[in-house]
Design a protein around this motif. Structure first.
Motif, short mmCIF file in Angstrom:
data_model
loop_
_atom_site.label_atom_id
_atom_site.label_comp_id
_atom_site.label_asym_id
_atom_site.label_seq_id
_atom_site.Cartn_x
_atom_site.Cartn_y
_atom_site.Cartn_z
N LEU A 88 -1.11 2.38 -11.11
CA LEU A 88 -2.53 2.04 -11.22
C LEU A 88 -2.74 0.54 -11.04
O LEU A 88 -3.75 0.11 -10.47
CB LEU A 88 -3.07 2.50 -12.58
CG LEU A 88 -2.92 3.99 -12.90
CD1 LEU A 88 -3.60 4.31 -14.23
CD2 LEU A 88 -3.51 4.85 -11.78
N GLU A 89 -1.78 -0.26 -11.49
CA GLU A 89 -1.87 -1.71 -11.32
C GLU A 89 -1.82 -2.06 -9.84
O GLU A 89 -2.55 -2.94 -9.36
CB GLU A 89 -0.73 -2.39 -12.08
CG GLU A 89 -0.75 -3.91 -12.03
CD GLU A 89 -0.10 -4.49 -10.78
OE1 GLU A 89 -0.51 -5.60 -10.37
OE2 GLU A 89 0.80 -3.85 -10.21
N LEU A 90 -0.98 -1.35 -9.08
CA LEU A 90 -0.87 -1.60 -7.65
C LEU A 90 -2.15 -1.18 -6.93
O LEU A 90 -2.60 -1.86 -6.00
CB LEU A 90 0.34 -0.84 -7.09
CG LEU A 90 0.69 -1.05 -5.62
CD1 LEU A 90 0.88 -2.53 -5.31
CD2 LEU A 90 1.94 -0.26 -5.27
N MET A 91 -2.75 -0.06 -7.34
CA MET A 91 -4.02 0.35 -6.75
C MET A 91 -5.10 -0.71 -6.97
O MET A 91 -5.86 -1.04 -6.06
CB MET A 91 -4.45 1.70 -7.35
CG MET A 91 -3.58 2.87 -6.90
SD MET A 91 -3.76 4.37 -7.94
CE MET A 91 -5.52 4.66 -7.89
N ALA A 92 -5.16 -1.25 -8.20
CA ALA A 92 -6.14 -2.29 -8.50
C ALA A 92 -5.89 -3.54 -7.68
O ALA A 92 -6.82 -4.20 -7.19
CB ALA A 92 -6.11 -2.62 -9.99
N ARG A 95 -7.14 -3.14 -4.07
CA ARG A 95 -8.59 -3.34 -3.96
C ARG A 95 -8.92 -4.83 -3.97
O ARG A 95 -9.75 -5.31 -3.19
CB ARG A 95 -9.31 -2.64 -5.11
CG ARG A 95 -9.33 -1.12 -5.06
CD ARG A 95 -10.28 -0.61 -6.13
NE ARG A 95 -10.35 0.85 -6.17
CZ ARG A 95 -9.76 1.61 -7.09
NH1 ARG A 95 -9.03 1.04 -8.04
NH2 ARG A 95 -9.89 2.92 -7.07
N GLU A 96 -8.27 -5.56 -4.86
CA GLU A 96 -8.57 -6.98 -5.03
C GLU A 96 -8.21 -7.77 -3.78
O GLU A 96 -9.02 -8.58 -3.28
CB GLU A 96 -7.81 -7.52 -6.24
CG GLU A 96 -8.00 -9.01 -6.47
CD GLU A 96 -7.15 -9.55 -7.61
OE1 GLU A 96 -7.12 -10.78 -7.79
OE2 GLU A 96 -6.50 -8.74 -8.31
N VAL A 97 -7.00 -7.57 -3.26
CA VAL A 97 -6.57 -8.41 -2.15
C VAL A 97 -7.32 -8.08 -0.86
O VAL A 97 -7.63 -8.98 -0.07
CB VAL A 97 -5.04 -8.34 -1.93
CG1 VAL A 97 -4.30 -8.84 -3.15
CG2 VAL A 97 -4.58 -6.94 -1.55
N TRP A 98 -7.64 -6.81 -0.63
CA TRP A 98 -8.34 -6.47 0.60
C TRP A 98 -9.82 -6.82 0.54
O TRP A 98 -10.42 -7.17 1.55
CB TRP A 98 -8.11 -5.01 0.96
CG TRP A 98 -6.78 -4.85 1.63
CD1 TRP A 98 -5.63 -4.37 1.09
CD2 TRP A 98 -6.47 -5.24 2.97
NE1 TRP A 98 -4.61 -4.42 2.02
CE2 TRP A 98 -5.10 -4.95 3.18
CE3 TRP A 98 -7.19 -5.79 4.02
CZ2 TRP A 98 -4.44 -5.20 4.40
CZ3 TRP A 98 -6.55 -6.04 5.23
CH2 TRP A 98 -5.20 -5.74 5.40
N THR A 166 2.32 -6.55 -1.46
CA THR A 166 1.39 -5.62 -2.11
C THR A 166 1.15 -4.40 -1.23
O THR A 166 1.25 -3.26 -1.68
CB THR A 166 0.06 -6.33 -2.41
OG1 THR A 166 0.27 -7.38 -3.35
CG2 THR A 166 -0.96 -5.34 -2.99
N THR A 167 0.82 -4.64 0.03
CA THR A 167 0.52 -3.53 0.94
C THR A 167 1.76 -2.70 1.23
O THR A 167 1.69 -1.46 1.30
CB THR A 167 -0.08 -4.08 2.25
OG1 THR A 167 -1.30 -4.79 1.94
CG2 THR A 167 -0.39 -2.96 3.23
N GLU A 168 2.91 -3.33 1.39
CA GLU A 168 4.13 -2.58 1.65
C GLU A 168 4.55 -1.74 0.44
O GLU A 168 4.98 -0.60 0.59
CB GLU A 168 5.25 -3.53 2.07
CG GLU A 168 5.01 -4.11 3.45
CD GLU A 168 6.17 -4.94 3.95
OE1 GLU A 168 6.74 -5.70 3.15
OE2 GLU A 168 6.52 -4.81 5.15
N ASP A 169 4.42 -2.30 -0.76
CA ASP A 169 4.75 -1.53 -1.97
C ASP A 169 3.83 -0.32 -2.10
O ASP A 169 4.28 0.78 -2.45
CB ASP A 169 4.61 -2.42 -3.21
CG ASP A 169 5.74 -3.44 -3.34
OD1 ASP A 169 6.71 -3.35 -2.57
OD2 ASP A 169 5.62 -4.33 -4.21
N GLU A 173 4.90 3.75 -2.05
CA GLU A 173 4.55 4.72 -3.10
C GLU A 173 3.78 5.90 -2.53
O GLU A 173 3.96 7.05 -2.96
CB GLU A 173 3.75 4.02 -4.21
CG GLU A 173 4.58 3.04 -5.01
CD GLU A 173 4.08 2.83 -6.44
OE1 GLU A 173 3.24 3.64 -6.91
OE2 GLU A 173 4.53 1.86 -7.07
N LEU A 174 2.94 5.66 -1.54
CA LEU A 174 2.18 6.77 -0.96
C LEU A 174 3.06 7.68 -0.10
O LEU A 174 2.80 8.88 -0.01
CB LEU A 174 1.00 6.25 -0.16
CG LEU A 174 -0.16 5.68 -0.98
CD1 LEU A 174 -1.45 5.67 -0.17
CD2 LEU A 174 -0.39 6.41 -2.28
#
Length: 353
Positions: A88-92, A95-98, A166-169, A173-174
């Motif tokens: 969930l932290e990675l999802m947040a 959103r923030e960086v993009w 961030t995007t690669e991690d 996961e997906l």
């Protein structure tokens, strides 16, 4: 089919139009395609929600969870998942960086402008048909997998917080989540859990970050026209607070209600073909609103480009016939790139006669 090298007309960024009083004619949909006239009354229910945590519990809960996924793919083509295993932290952070990218000054974003050759980079249209009616949205598209086609020259280095890590991690996961869903779909078809993995070959994946600006006349346009996804599986990270995604169910357009910390999963055309129509891709669209912008991130998990995709022989039994003609995914997505979003037209064109 030739790939166009340039867009057919000068590209206008929708973000630059958000404060206008009226929208340009190029974005006005025909009356029958506008949101307020093409939406049938409700009553078709809501997009299913599945708790994937059940897959790690007892046998009964695991079976019930698998059945819920299967039912959603057969009857909706869409479902939301919670307890999906993605940070969930990675999802947040995604959103923030993009959002940070789309908040950059226009001249800085323009340095990443894309072309129809690969669509990678900062874009504002899908399809290269000259004179097409456009959708009210901008996007950024990246190829994530396989590693051999990843082009870091297309990855933005701004803003400073937008790290590749961030995007690669998130992509890694997906991929794991898609693997879990592939296992479930394979088993619920009565096949071994590796079936879809084998049929996909060396799977590819891309990320399209969609930015739907506020719109002065949202009743005249769409953020994204009705279409089914051309690939295998799509995992969508939506805005937690702003609605926009709609799914066709019968004669109705059903708005997907955002669920905190959930991801939206939908079946693409390639799985419809591979399963001989048992699991169906479904038309969906995006509506925009006058008050605020909306950010969403679509992760596309697709079969290997050069593999011939056709109904699996295990699913063409008991006197049935293949419902679809063979086609490589590369051929299929080139049609989409030429024509842009066009309902279920591409999947329908593959139907065997």
């Amino acid at each position: 089919m030739n790939i166009e090298q340039e867009w057919p007309e000068p590209v206008v960024r929708v973000q630059t139009l958000a404060d206008a009083q009226v929208i340009p004619d190029r974005y006005i949909k025909p009356p029958t395609e506008r949101p307020h006239t093409s939406s049938a009354p409700g009553g078709a229910g809501s997009v299913p929600m599945v708790d994937l945590g059940g897959l790690k519990r007892g046998a009964a809960e695991r079976q019930a969870t698998m059945l819920a996924v299967s039912d959603a793919c057969r009857h909706w083509g869409f479902f939301q998942v919670v307890n999906h295993g993605v940070s969930l932290e990675l999802m947040a952070r995604m959103r923030e960086v993009w959002k940070g990218f789309f908040d950059l000054p226009m001249e800085e974003k323009q340095a990443y402008a894309n072309s129809p050759v690969t669509f990678e980079g900062y874009g504002s249209r899908l399809g290269v048909k000259k004179g097409a009616i456009l959708d009210w949205g901008d996007y950024y598209f990246l190829q994530l997998f396989p590693q051999s086609i990843k082009n870091y020259d297309k990855w933005p280095s701004l803003p400073a917080s937008l790290s590749r890590e961030t995007t690669e991690d998130y992509g890694e996961e997906l991929v794991k989540l898609c693997g879990v869903i592939q296992n479930v779909l394979s088993l619920t078809l009565g096949l071994d859990e590796g079936f879809l993995h084998r049929e996909f070959g060396e799977a590819g994946a891309g990320l399209r970050v969609n930015y739907y600006s506020k719109c002065p006349q949202p009743d005249l346009t769409l953020g994204l026209s009705p279409h089914s996804d051309p690939g295998g599986l799509t995992i969508l990270l939506t805005d937690d607070h702003v609605k926009g995604l709609q799914v066709r169910k019968g004669g109705s357009w059903i708005t997907v209600e955002p669920i905190p910390d959930a991801l939206v999963v939908n079946v693409g055309d390639q799985i419809q073909v591979l399963t001989n129509g048992r699991y169906k891709s479904v038309e969906h669209r995006v509506v925009v609103n006058e008050a605020t912008e909306r950010l969403s991130m679509a992760f596309f998990y697709n079969p290997q480009d050069d593999l011939l995709i056709h109904p699996a022989k295990e699913l063409v039994v008991d006197g049935t016939s293949p419902m679809y003609k063979p086609k490589t995914f590369k051929e299929y997505k080139l049609c989409m790139r030429m024509l842009g979003p066009r309902g279920k037209m591409l999947a329908d064109a593959m139907e065997a006669t």
